[in-house]
Design a protein around this motif. Structure first.
Motif, mmCIF file in Angstrom:
data_model
loop_
_atom_site.group_PDB
_atom_site.id
_atom_site.type_symbol
_atom_site.label_atom_id
_atom_site.label_comp_id
_atom_site.label_asym_id
_atom_site.label_seq_id
_atom_site.Cartn_x
_atom_site.Cartn_y
_atom_site.Cartn_z
ATOM 1 N N ARG A 15 -14.293 -0.768 -8.592
ATOM 2 C CA ARG A 15 -13.437 0.351 -8.786
ATOM 3 C C ARG A 15 -13.311 1.057 -7.515
ATOM 4 N NH1 ARG A 15 -12.527 1.825 -13.513
ATOM 5 N NH2 ARG A 15 -14.307 0.680 -14.438
ATOM 6 N N SER A 16 -11.956 1.081 -7.290
ATOM 7 C CA SER A 16 -11.790 1.926 -5.999
ATOM 8 C C SER A 16 -11.716 3.243 -6.156
ATOM 9 C CB SER A 16 -9.964 1.463 -5.545
ATOM 10 O OG SER A 16 -9.213 1.999 -6.401
ATOM 11 N N ARG A 17 -11.893 4.087 -5.036
ATOM 12 C CA ARG A 17 -11.931 5.481 -5.262
ATOM 13 C C ARG A 17 -10.676 6.168 -5.678
ATOM 14 N NH1 ARG A 17 -9.238 7.243 -0.390
ATOM 15 N NH2 ARG A 17 -8.924 5.959 1.054
ATOM 16 N N GLU A 18 -9.664 5.425 -6.160
ATOM 17 C CA GLU A 18 -8.412 6.292 -6.837
ATOM 18 C C GLU A 18 -8.463 5.824 -8.356
ATOM 19 O OE1 GLU A 18 -5.073 3.142 -5.429
ATOM 20 O OE2 GLU A 18 -4.389 5.105 -6.187
ATOM 21 N N GLY A 19 -9.460 5.138 -8.662
ATOM 22 C CA GLY A 19 -9.307 4.693 -9.949
ATOM 23 C C GLY A 19 -8.667 3.302 -10.458
ATOM 24 N N PHE A 20 -8.192 2.663 -9.312
ATOM 25 C CA PHE A 20 -7.755 1.277 -9.510
ATOM 26 C C PHE A 20 -8.776 0.306 -9.655
ATOM 27 C CE2 PHE A 20 -3.674 2.911 -7.698
ATOM 28 C CZ PHE A 20 -2.913 2.198 -7.949
ATOM 29 N N MET A 21 -8.594 -0.663 -10.598
ATOM 30 C CA MET A 21 -9.478 -1.934 -10.696
ATOM 31 C C MET A 21 -9.034 -2.803 -9.795
ATOM 32 S SD MET A 21 -11.527 -0.750 -12.765
ATOM 33 C CE MET A 21 -12.392 -2.205 -12.968
ATOM 34 N N PRO A 39 0.794 -9.927 9.128
ATOM 35 C CA PRO A 39 -0.315 -10.432 8.975
ATOM 36 C C PRO A 39 -0.344 -11.043 7.526
ATOM 37 C CG PRO A 39 -0.284 -8.286 9.638
ATOM 38 C CD PRO A 39 1.023 -8.501 9.516
ATOM 39 N N MET A 40 -1.183 -11.768 7.211
ATOM 40 C CA MET A 40 -1.074 -12.595 6.074
ATOM 41 C C MET A 40 -2.023 -11.917 4.956
ATOM 42 S SD MET A 40 -0.007 -15.315 4.615
ATOM 43 C CE MET A 40 -0.602 -16.350 3.009
ATOM 44 N N LEU A 41 -1.255 -11.320 3.982
ATOM 45 C CA LEU A 41 -1.974 -10.928 2.928
ATOM 46 C C LEU A 41 -2.329 -11.814 1.918
ATOM 47 C CD1 LEU A 41 0.219 -7.703 2.298
ATOM 48 C CD2 LEU A 41 -2.135 -7.877 3.325
ATOM 49 N N GLU A 42 -3.595 -12.026 1.597
ATOM 50 C CA GLU A 42 -4.050 -13.020 0.526
ATOM 51 C C GLU A 42 -3.406 -12.858 -0.816
ATOM 52 O OE1 GLU A 42 -8.298 -15.089 -0.727
ATOM 53 O OE2 GLU A 42 -8.373 -13.172 0.329
ATOM 54 N N TRP A 43 -3.039 -13.903 -1.554
ATOM 55 C CA TRP A 43 -2.447 -13.721 -2.819
ATOM 56 C C TRP A 43 -3.495 -13.700 -3.646
ATOM 57 C CZ3 TRP A 43 0.898 -12.498 -5.988
ATOM 58 C CH2 TRP A 43 1.135 -13.077 -7.360
ATOM 59 N N THR A 44 -3.834 -12.419 -4.395
ATOM 60 C CA THR A 44 -4.908 -12.252 -5.346
ATOM 61 C C THR A 44 -4.422 -12.183 -7.009
ATOM 62 O OG1 THR A 44 -4.684 -10.007 -5.256
ATOM 63 C CG2 THR A 44 -6.194 -11.225 -3.496
ATOM 64 N N ASP A 79 7.741 5.827 -2.421
ATOM 65 C CA ASP A 79 7.307 4.796 -3.105
ATOM 66 C C ASP A 79 6.213 4.348 -3.458
ATOM 67 O OD1 ASP A 79 7.183 2.277 -4.364
ATOM 68 O OD2 ASP A 79 7.790 1.292 -2.659
ATOM 69 N N LEU A 80 5.471 4.775 -4.602
ATOM 70 C CA LEU A 80 4.051 4.917 -5.114
ATOM 71 C C LEU A 80 3.425 3.523 -5.204
ATOM 72 C CD1 LEU A 80 4.347 8.084 -7.185
ATOM 73 C CD2 LEU A 80 3.463 8.065 -5.200
ATOM 74 N N ALA A 81 2.212 3.324 -4.615
ATOM 75 C CA ALA A 81 1.733 1.836 -4.643
ATOM 76 C C ALA A 81 2.830 0.640 -4.066
ATOM 77 C CB ALA A 81 1.383 1.359 -6.207
ATOM 78 N N SER A 82 3.131 1.043 -2.982
ATOM 79 C CA SER A 82 4.169 0.306 -2.234
ATOM 80 C C SER A 82 3.735 -1.306 -1.982
ATOM 81 C CB SER A 82 4.583 0.974 -1.031
ATOM 82 O OG SER A 82 3.611 1.020 -0.107
ATOM 83 N N GLY A 83 2.482 -1.488 -2.102
ATOM 84 C CA GLY A 83 2.120 -2.955 -1.881
ATOM 85 C C GLY A 83 2.617 -3.616 -0.459
ATOM 86 N N ASP A 104 -4.432 0.182 -0.194
ATOM 87 C CA ASP A 104 -5.088 -1.008 0.458
ATOM 88 C C ASP A 104 -4.401 -0.749 1.970
ATOM 89 O OD1 ASP A 104 -5.754 -3.209 1.943
ATOM 90 O OD2 ASP A 104 -4.816 -4.670 0.345
ATOM 91 N N ASP A 105 -5.220 -0.428 2.756
ATOM 92 C CA ASP A 105 -4.722 -0.410 4.432
ATOM 93 C C ASP A 105 -4.354 -1.571 5.001
ATOM 94 O OD1 ASP A 105 -4.727 1.596 6.564
ATOM 95 O OD2 ASP A 105 -6.290 0.044 7.584
ATOM 96 N N ALA A 106 -4.835 -2.744 4.587
ATOM 97 C CA ALA A 106 -4.544 -3.991 5.166
ATOM 98 C C ALA A 106 -2.978 -4.117 4.630
ATOM 99 C CB ALA A 106 -5.294 -5.212 4.583
ATOM 100 N N ALA A 107 -2.657 -3.848 3.604
ATOM 101 C CA ALA A 107 -1.330 -3.808 3.161
ATOM 102 C C ALA A 107 -0.446 -3.036 3.926
ATOM 103 C CB ALA A 107 -1.096 -3.666 1.707
#
Length: 387
Positions: A15-21, A39-44, A79-83, A104-107
């Motif tokens: 569970r992330s600090r913002e409440g996301f699972m 950068p390559m983002l892994e497909w989850t 854009d909230l949760a811009s992925g 997600d800082d990597a994103a």
């Protein structure tokens, strides 16, 4: 987002600090590669990635952003949760400025490197605690497929309103719980809680005076358009359904949304016409045809395997019958031997009995005495004869 990728058995739930699972999945191969230079983002399965070769998912996500881009022209947009950043980039093509907010800082790093526009910025932060200083500074906020990922949905909507101008507009989407769960292959492990229409409407009405709703779903269709006049936006829709042997015209309420798109504002809402996203490459049909061809190949391979197995079973059956016949023959021989053995045993018993009678007779006793006398005589003769 559709739930058939990533399984709970393949991931560790946190569970992330913002409440996301969120999940830390085992490495899952993607169907294609990310563009070179980014950068390559892994497909989850948690977020859409443009290079994933699933046309249906692409249609759903791209259509929402294209629709929002028509509302973003000349405006400041959040854009909230811009992925991955593809949506913010679409919005930035029309907007005065766009800020993409992603936990997600990597994103975020990926998006900053891949999507470079002067009016586009990506920020790391939570949608339930937006780290931007200027409140009430955005004309439009969009939040697509994120509410169901968050535990505190009310906080997300209130934060969006805090960042909007008094007459600002929130455009937000979420799956239709009643339909999504029924039609999905399984539970989406990234969703905390999905909403039905009444829950979604009540959530938005807690914070905004005016709300409107659109439905979204992929349907098969035929398109007719004016050749040479690409800017004619008028589209007539005709709804049909095959409930019996033939297609019949149906009312619009036969269309059941898989996703809800909510529009919320304290200002009066204008009319928001529906729209159609057209894939002139027919990628979804091509993927379906490829899937059908693959299934046909699998079916042919299985039929060949079944035929081979049937031959093997027939051969085994022949071997079994031969073995059973050999066993029967051996049993006959064993029976004959057993009969012969019993006969020999009986004969031996009779002979033994007869021999016993002989040994017990007076004649045999007389013979034994004569043999003893003979032996003594032989001994005397041998003793007297000079050597």
């Amino acid at each position: 987002m559709r739930p058939f990728i990533a399984s709970p058995s393949n991931a560790r739930r946190t569970r992330s600090r913002e409440g996301f699972m969120t999940f830390s999945p085992r490495k899952t191969p993607t169907t294609s590669q990310a563009p070179q230079g980014s950068p390559m983002l892994e497909w989850t399965g948690e977020r859409y990635l443009p290079w994933i070769k699933d046309a249906a998912i692409a249609y759903e996500h791209l259509h929402r952003y294209v629709l929002a881009a028509r509302l973003a022209e000349g405006k400041r947009v959040l854009d909230l949760a811009s992925g991955e950043g593809y949506g913010a980039n679409i919005l930035a093509a029309a907007a005065l400025s766009v800020v993409g907010l992603e936990i997600d800082d990597a994103a975020v790093q990926h998006a900053r490197k891949k999507y470079k526009r002067e009016n586009l910025e990506f920020v790391t932060g939570s949608v339930t605690s937006i780290p931007l200083r200027e409140e009430h500074s955005f004309d439009l906020a969009v939040c697509f497929e994120a509410i169901e990922h968050v535990e505190d949905r009310e906080k997300l909507v209130s934060e969006a309103k805090r960042m909007l101008k008094p007459d600002g507009l929130l455009v937000v989407s979420t799956p239709n719980k009643d339909v999504y769960r029924h039609e999905s292959a399984g539970e989406n492990p990234f969703h905390v809680r999905e909403l039905d229409f009444e829950e979604f409407r009540s959530l938005l009405r807690q914070f905004f005076k005016n709300t409107g709703f659109l439905g979204q779903r992929i349907y098969a269709n035929s398109t007719v358009w004016q050749i040479g006049n690409a800017h004619d936006a008028r589209i007539d829709e005709f709804v049909i359904a095959r409930d019996t042997a033939e297609f019949e015209f149906a009312t619009n309420d036969r269309r059941v949304p898989l996703y809800f798109i909510g529009l919320a504002s304290d200002a009066a809402l204008g009319k928001f016409p529906g729209s159609v996203l057209i894939d002139c490459s027919n990628e979804l049909l091509r993927q379906i045809q490829e899937a059908l061809a693959w299934r046909e190949r699998q079916s042919a391979d299985r039929a060949e395997t079944i035929a081979s197995l049937e031959k093997a079973v027939a051969w085994r059956q022949t071997q079994l019958e031969d073995s059973l016949e050999a066993i029967a023959s051996l049993r006959r021989v064993a029976g004959e031997l057993e009969t012969g053995n019993a006969d020999l045993t009986a004969r031996l018993r009779d002979a033994t009995h007869q021999l016993g009678l002989i040994h017990a007779s007076r004649g045999w006793q007389l013979i034994l005495r004569l043999r003893r006398i003979r032996n003594k005589l032989k001994a005397l003769v041998t003793f007297r004869v000079p050597g």
